[in-house]
Design an enzyme around this catalytic site. Structure first.
Site, PDB file in Angstrom:
ATOM      1  N   SER A 120       0.818  -1.217   0.000  1.00  9.65           N
ATOM      2  CA  SER A 120       0.000   0.000   0.000  1.00  9.65           C
ATOM      3  C   SER A 120       0.849   1.262   0.000  1.00  9.65           C
ATOM      4  O   SER A 120       0.307   2.359  -0.019  1.00  9.65           O
ATOM      5  CB  SER A 120      -0.926   0.003   1.224  1.00  9.65           C
ATOM      6  OG  SER A 120      -0.173  -0.165   2.410  1.00  9.65           O
ATOM      7  N   HIS A 141      -2.381  -2.957  -6.028  1.00  4.43           N
ATOM      8  CA  HIS A 141      -2.859  -2.643  -4.682  1.00  4.43           C
ATOM      9  C   HIS A 141      -4.375  -2.752  -4.599  1.00  4.43           C
ATOM     10  O   HIS A 141      -5.112  -1.907  -5.128  1.00  4.43           O
ATOM     11  CB  HIS A 141      -2.397  -1.228  -4.293  1.00  4.43           C
ATOM     12  CG  HIS A 141      -2.834  -0.817  -2.923  1.00  4.43           C
ATOM     13  ND1 HIS A 141      -3.127   0.481  -2.595  1.00  4.43           N
ATOM     14  CD2 HIS A 141      -3.046  -1.550  -1.791  1.00  4.43           C
ATOM     15  CE1 HIS A 141      -3.508   0.533  -1.327  1.00  4.43           C
ATOM     16  NE2 HIS A 141      -3.463  -0.680  -0.834  1.00  4.43           N
ATOM     17  N   GLU A 153      -5.304  -0.224  -7.537  1.00  2.00           N
ATOM     18  CA  GLU A 153      -4.279   0.664  -8.076  1.00  2.00           C
ATOM     19  C   GLU A 153      -3.213  -0.197  -8.759  1.00  2.00           C
ATOM     20  O   GLU A 153      -2.711  -1.145  -8.156  1.00  2.00           O
ATOM     21  CB  GLU A 153      -3.607   1.473  -6.961  1.00  2.00           C
ATOM     22  CG  GLU A 153      -4.495   2.534  -6.348  1.00  2.00           C
ATOM     23  CD  GLU A 153      -3.783   3.317  -5.245  1.00  2.00           C
ATOM     24  OE1 GLU A 153      -3.936   4.541  -5.202  1.00  2.00           O
ATOM     25  OE2 GLU A 153      -3.083   2.688  -4.414  1.00  2.00           O
ATOM     26  N   ASN A 191      -3.629   6.258  -0.587  1.00  2.00           N
ATOM     27  CA  ASN A 191      -3.031   6.420   0.741  1.00  2.00           C
ATOM     28  C   ASN A 191      -2.230   7.704   0.878  1.00  2.00           C
ATOM     29  O   ASN A 191      -2.068   8.213   1.987  1.00  2.00           O
ATOM     30  CB  ASN A 191      -2.178   5.197   1.080  1.00  2.00           C
ATOM     31  CG  ASN A 191      -3.030   4.016   1.504  1.00  2.00           C
ATOM     32  OD1 ASN A 191      -4.138   4.192   2.002  1.00  2.00           O
ATOM     33  ND2 ASN A 191      -2.543   2.812   1.294  1.00  2.00           N
TER      34      ASN A 191
END
Length: 292
Positions: A120, A141, A153, A191
């Protein structure tokens, strides 16, 4: 490689069992490997329960559960990856552990097999450089809970080739996911934006701007978020959040990404959120009780 015909997954935790679940449901045979046999047993039980829940709600056809579970082979030996077209590493968010996994994995792979990491936050270029095939290495991800969250992702490292990106993008779409391309910067897209917000909520808690209930209610009612930031932090895992913030802080060198000392204290105490039973809320009560 035109198509991923068999998938390997390393790690039978929340993310690994979720990835195996959606792949098997999409008709893809899966080799699920973990060093801990108990984790594999728990993962298969979780996948079975989640498939049953989907069937009871009518989101998958009746009878699909047994078919999907039949496509998953679980074990502790990396030799299970010998005929896999792609192996997704879904281990804990620790760079040293991931690199050690790749060391053990590579001797068991075909020369043309692809490797993806479900990291992540850790740079894909750096992880790929620790393997014998950086051109066939990519970030993939997924988001928790994998069966429900639509996003994946896809992160291209500096050496990742077009065929690898195309193969994992096609696989994600076959799993019913929407793909967002992210550049290889620390924490990628989601993130990079989300974790500093969660961190700021923890700073607000530490400084007494509001208590747990006030901060979560404020963001749910004032910003229309489905979960408050402290509740979401517990759901993500405070250790995972702490790891991502450290990667952001170290990778970008900006003090705005500095992990909140209160977050560090909770992690040191082993109060990691839902998975440990206690974080910003104590989950031994119904409803959960704020711990601060």
């Amino acid at each position: 490689m035109a198509e991923v015909r068999k998938l390997g997954v390393i790690g039978a935790g929340l993310m690994g069992n979720g990835i195996a679940h959606v792949a098997a449901l999409a008709g893809i045979p899966v080799a699920l490997v973990d060093v801990n046999p108990a984790a594999l047993e728990k993962a298969l039980g979780t996948i079975g329960k989640n498939l049953e829940r989907q069937a009871s709600k009518g989101t998958i056809p009746a009878g699909t559960k047994d078919e999907a579970l039949g496509r998953i082979t679980a074990g502790t030996d990396y030799a299970a990856f010998a005929d896999c077209d792609l192996v997704i590493e879904a281990a804990t968010e620790n760079e040293a552990i991931k690199k050690k996994i790749f060391e053990s994995l590579i001797p068991n792979l075909r020369a043309d097999a692809l490797i993806a990491s479900n990291t992540s936050s850790i740079p894909i270029t750096r992880l790929g450089a620790a393997t014998d095939r950086p051109h066939r290495f990519v970030g993939m991800h997924f988001f928790n809970p994998v069966p429900m969250m639509k996003l994946v992702e896809v992160i291209r490292g500096l050496a990742t080739d077009d065929a690898t990106v195309a193969a994992v993008t096609a696989l994600a779409q076959r799993m019913g996911k929407e793909v967002v391309a992210a550049a290889d910067y620390p924490a990628f897209v989601v993130n990079r934006i989300l974790c500093p917000m969660l961190n700021e909520a923890i700073f607000a808690l530490m400084e007494g701007v509001g208590d747990v209930r006030a901060i979560d209610a404020g963001m749910k009612l004032g910003a229309n978020h489905p979960m408050g930031p402290l509740e979401l932090s517990d759901f993500v895992g405070l250790d995972t959040l702490y790891s991502v913030l450290k990667v952001l802080h170290e990778g970008l060198g900006d003090p705005k990404y500095r992990p909140c000392p209160l977050l560090a204290k909770y992690v040191e105490a082993g109060w990691l959120g839902r998975k440990s039973g206690k974080g910003f809320y104590d989950y031994s009560t119904t409803p959960p009780t704020p711990t601060r």
